[in-house]
Design an enzyme around this catalytic site. Structure first.
Site, PDB file in Angstrom:
ATOM      1  N   ASP A 184       0.840  -1.201   0.000  1.00  0.00           N
ATOM      2  CA  ASP A 184       0.000   0.000   0.000  1.00  0.00           C
ATOM      3  C   ASP A 184       0.873   1.248   0.000  1.00  0.00           C
ATOM      4  O   ASP A 184       1.553   1.545   0.974  1.00  0.00           O
ATOM      5  CB  ASP A 184      -0.902  -0.033   1.240  1.00  0.00           C
ATOM      6  CG  ASP A 184      -1.981   1.032   1.194  1.00  0.00           C
ATOM      7  OD1 ASP A 184      -1.971   1.875   0.272  1.00  0.00           O
ATOM      8  OD2 ASP A 184      -2.846   1.026   2.103  1.00  0.00           O
ATOM      9  N   HIS A 186      -0.447   4.147  -0.122  1.00  0.00           N
ATOM     10  CA  HIS A 186      -1.255   4.979   0.778  1.00  0.00           C
ATOM     11  C   HIS A 186      -1.315   6.441   0.353  1.00  0.00           C
ATOM     12  O   HIS A 186      -1.552   7.332   1.171  1.00  0.00           O
ATOM     13  CB  HIS A 186      -0.722   4.874   2.217  1.00  0.00           C
ATOM     14  CG  HIS A 186      -1.808   4.681   3.233  1.00  0.00           C
ATOM     15  ND1 HIS A 186      -2.550   5.727   3.726  1.00  0.00           N
ATOM     16  CD2 HIS A 186      -2.290   3.573   3.836  1.00  0.00           C
ATOM     17  CE1 HIS A 186      -3.422   5.268   4.600  1.00  0.00           C
ATOM     18  NE2 HIS A 186      -3.294   3.955   4.672  1.00  0.00           N
ATOM     19  N   GLU A 210      -1.111  -0.603  -4.125  1.00  0.00           N
ATOM     20  CA  GLU A 210      -2.339   0.125  -3.794  1.00  0.00           C
ATOM     21  C   GLU A 210      -2.117   1.629  -3.671  1.00  0.00           C
ATOM     22  O   GLU A 210      -1.128   2.082  -3.095  1.00  0.00           O
ATOM     23  CB  GLU A 210      -2.897  -0.412  -2.475  1.00  0.00           C
ATOM     24  CG  GLU A 210      -4.177   0.269  -2.022  1.00  0.00           C
ATOM     25  CD  GLU A 210      -4.766  -0.379  -0.794  1.00  0.00           C
ATOM     26  OE1 GLU A 210      -5.497   0.321  -0.062  1.00  0.00           O
ATOM     27  OE2 GLU A 210      -4.501  -1.579  -0.557  1.00  0.00           O
ATOM     28  N   GLU A 236     -10.285   3.242  -2.157  1.00  0.00           N
ATOM     29  CA  GLU A 236     -10.851   3.412  -0.823  1.00  0.00           C
ATOM     30  C   GLU A 236     -11.326   4.840  -0.576  1.00  0.00           C
ATOM     31  O   GLU A 236     -12.136   5.075   0.317  1.00  0.00           O
ATOM     32  CB  GLU A 236      -9.839   3.013   0.250  1.00  0.00           C
ATOM     33  CG  GLU A 236      -8.648   3.940   0.399  1.00  0.00           C
ATOM     34  CD  GLU A 236      -7.647   3.443   1.416  1.00  0.00           C
ATOM     35  OE1 GLU A 236      -7.560   4.055   2.490  1.00  0.00           O
ATOM     36  OE2 GLU A 236      -6.966   2.438   1.142  1.00  0.00           O
ATOM     37  N   ASP A 258     -15.008   1.153  -0.511  1.00  0.00           N
ATOM     38  CA  ASP A 258     -15.281   0.862   0.891  1.00  0.00           C
ATOM     39  C   ASP A 258     -16.794   0.904   1.087  1.00  0.00           C
ATOM     40  O   ASP A 258     -17.426   1.924   0.822  1.00  0.00           O
ATOM     41  CB  ASP A 258     -14.592   1.903   1.777  1.00  0.00           C
ATOM     42  CG  ASP A 258     -14.679   1.578   3.255  1.00  0.00           C
ATOM     43  OD1 ASP A 258     -15.805   1.326   3.740  1.00  0.00           O
ATOM     44  OD2 ASP A 258     -13.636   1.604   3.939  1.00  0.00           O
ATOM     45  N   HIS A 285     -12.103  -2.247   0.456  1.00  0.00           N
ATOM     46  CA  HIS A 285     -11.375  -1.717   1.609  1.00  0.00           C
ATOM     47  C   HIS A 285     -12.234  -1.909   2.849  1.00  0.00           C
ATOM     48  O   HIS A 285     -13.418  -1.604   2.852  1.00  0.00           O
ATOM     49  CB  HIS A 285     -11.131  -0.223   1.359  1.00  0.00           C
ATOM     50  CG  HIS A 285     -10.446   0.512   2.455  1.00  0.00           C
ATOM     51  ND1 HIS A 285     -11.120   1.358   3.311  1.00  0.00           N
ATOM     52  CD2 HIS A 285      -9.141   0.561   2.832  1.00  0.00           C
ATOM     53  CE1 HIS A 285     -10.263   1.904   4.152  1.00  0.00           C
ATOM     54  NE2 HIS A 285      -9.057   1.438   3.888  1.00  0.00           N
TER      55      HIS A 285
END
Length: 382
Positions: A184, A186, A210, A236, A258, A285
Site C-alpha cells: 500500500d 497509501h 495500492e 478506498e 469501501d 477496503h
C-alpha cells in the site's frame, strides 16, 4: 408494509459509527457509517437523512438510495456517502430478515462458497515485518498487506527507496511463493517516487500496488499503471461509479471501494458491475468493524469479479475494542485456512450485541487521523 419507525446511531470504540434502523413490525437492521476521524460529522448527516426515511417502506431500498444521494442540490463526498452507506446497509439487513434470507440471496444468489481474506501488518524495519507476517501466517492467513513506507520525501532519497524494497523483500522471504503480499503506497508517494519504486518491487511479485497517488490525482494513475507490470489498485477514497470510471479506464487491475464510504451495498454492487466491464477485480477496503465486514462479504458472495476481502482483526487501530467484540456469535466471521465461509443467516448474517453497543456508545470515542511532517516542517501526505 415494513415501515421505518426509528433511526439511531452509536459512536463506539475503537473508531466506528454504527447505525440501527427499526421498523414498526419490530425488525432491526444494522449498518456501519464509519468515516475514520469524521464519524461525529457523519452522525449528524445520518440524523438529517433519517428525516427522509421515517414513515417510509423500508423495502424500497433503491428508491431510498436515489433520494438520499440525489435529493438535494449539493451531493457526494465522503461524509454524505458514508451516512448513506450506513443506512443502506441497515435497510438491506432489514430486507434479508424480512424475507428470511441472507443479503447475497437477494442480490442474485451465491457465486462462491467462501471468500479469501487478508490482514494488515505493520513494522518499520524488515525484522519487524518478518515477525508480524509470521504471526499472521500462524493465524491462518494466506495474504497480507503492508505499507510501502511511512512519510516519504517528494523526491525520495536512496535510503528511503531501499527501505521500501528491503521491507517488501523481508515479507516475501517469510511468505514464500504460495502466499501473497499487497503493498500500500497509501497516497504518500509522488508520481515520480511511485514510478521509481515500482520496478524495483517487481522481483518480489506483489499481489498488487495500492493507491500509488492520492485520489485527487487520479488523472495521473494511468502513467503509473504503464510503468509497471504489477497489478495496480485504488478506490478506498472514491465514493461512486463516476469517480471510479476514470481509474478503470486508466487500467487499474483491482478496485477497492469501501462499503461504509461508497454508498453502501447498493452503490458498490454497481461499481462491481462497472469494474467487470473493464476486466477489473473487486477487493473492498475494510479496516473497520463487524457490520462493514459482513456487508462486504454479502456483496462478495454474489459478485463474480470478487478477488479478496480486507479485514481488520488485530489491526493496530483497534484499541478499546476488537472487530468481533460486538457480535453475539463470533463464528460467522472467523476464518479458516485464510477464508471466511458463506454467511447463511438472514440479513447481513451476523447478530449484533445491542447491549454492548449501547454501553460502548456511552463511553464514545474521539479517534482522529494522525498527521505527519517532513524534517523541514512541511506537511507530509497521510
Amino acid at each position: 408494509m415494513t415501515t421505518i419507525a426509528r433511526v439511531e446511531t452509536f459512536l463506539v470504540a475503537p473508531r466506528w459509527l454504527f447505525v440501527r434502523v427499526e421498523t414498526t413490525d419490530g425488525i432491526v437492521g444494522w449498518g456501519e457509517a464509519t468515516c475514520e476521524g469524521r464519524s461525529e460529522t457523519v452522525r449528524t448527516a445520518v440524523e438529517q437523512l433519517s428525516e427522509l426515511l421515517i414513515g417510509q417502506d423500508a423495502l424500497r431500498i433503491e428508491d431510498h438510495w436515489q433520494v438520499m444521494t440525489k435529493g438535494s442540490f449539493y451531493r457526494g463526498g465522503p461524509i454524505l456517502a458514508s451516512a448513506v452507506a450506513g443506512l443502506d446497509q441497515a435497510l438491506w439487513d432489514i430486507a434479508g430478515k424480512r424475507y428470511g434470507a441472507p443479503v447475497h440471496q437477494l442480490l442474485g444468489g451465491p457465486v462462491r462458497d467462501r471468500i479469501r481474506v487478508y490482514g494488515w501488518v505493520g513494522g518499520d524495519e524488515p525484522s519487524e515485518v518478518r515477525d508480524q507476517i509470521a504471526a499472521r501466517v500462524e493465524a491462518g492467513l494466506t495474504a497480507v498487506k503492508m505499507n510501502a513506507s511511512g512519510r516519504m520525501s517528494p523526491v525520495a532519497s536512496v535510503a528511503e527507496i531501499d527501505g521500501v524494497v528491503q521491507r517488501v523483500a523481508a515479507a516475501r522471504e517469510v511468505l514464500g511463493d504460495d502466499r501473497d503480499v499487497a503493498v500500500d503506497f497509501h497516497g504518500r508517494f509522488t508520481l515520480a517516487n511511485a514510478r521509481r519504486v515500482a520496478p524495483l518491487l517487481e522481483p518480489y511479485r506483489p499481489f498488487f500496488l495500492e493507491e500509488p497517488v492520492v485520489p485527487e490525482n487520479s488523472h495521473l494513475i494511468g502513467e503509473f499503471v504503464r510503468s509497471t507490470t504489477t497489478p495496480v489498485s485504488t478506490g478506498e477514497r472514491l465514493y461512486n461509479r463516476q469517480e471510479f470510471l476514470p481509474v478503470l479506464q486508466a487500467g487499474i487491475a483491482v478496485a477497492q471501494p469501501d462499503l461504509s464510504h461508497a454508498g453502501g451495498i447498493t452503490e458498490v454492487r454497481k461499481i462491481a458491475a462497472l469494474a467487470e466491464v473493464y476486466d477489473v477485480q473487486l477487493a473492498p477496503h475494510c479496516p473497520l468493524g463487524p457490520i462493514a465486514l459482513a456487508a462486504c462479504l454479502q456483496v462478495g458472495f454474489a459478485t463474480p469479479n470478487y478477488l479478496i476481502q480486507e479485514q481488520s482483526i488485530g489491526i493496530h487501530y483497534n484499541l478499546g475494542a476488537e472487530v468481533l467484540d460486538y457480535c453475539v456469535d463470533q463464528e460467522p466471521l472467523t476464518f479458516v485456512d485464510g477464508y471466511v465461509q458463506r454467511l447463511t443467516a438472514p440479513g447481513l448474517g451476523i447478530e449484533i450485541d445491542e447491549q454492548a453497543v449501547r454501553a460502548a456508545d456511552k463511553r464514545g470515542h474521539a479517534w482522529r487521523s494522525p498527521t505527519f511532517r517532513h524534517p523541514d516542517g512541511s506537511y507530509a501526505e497521510w
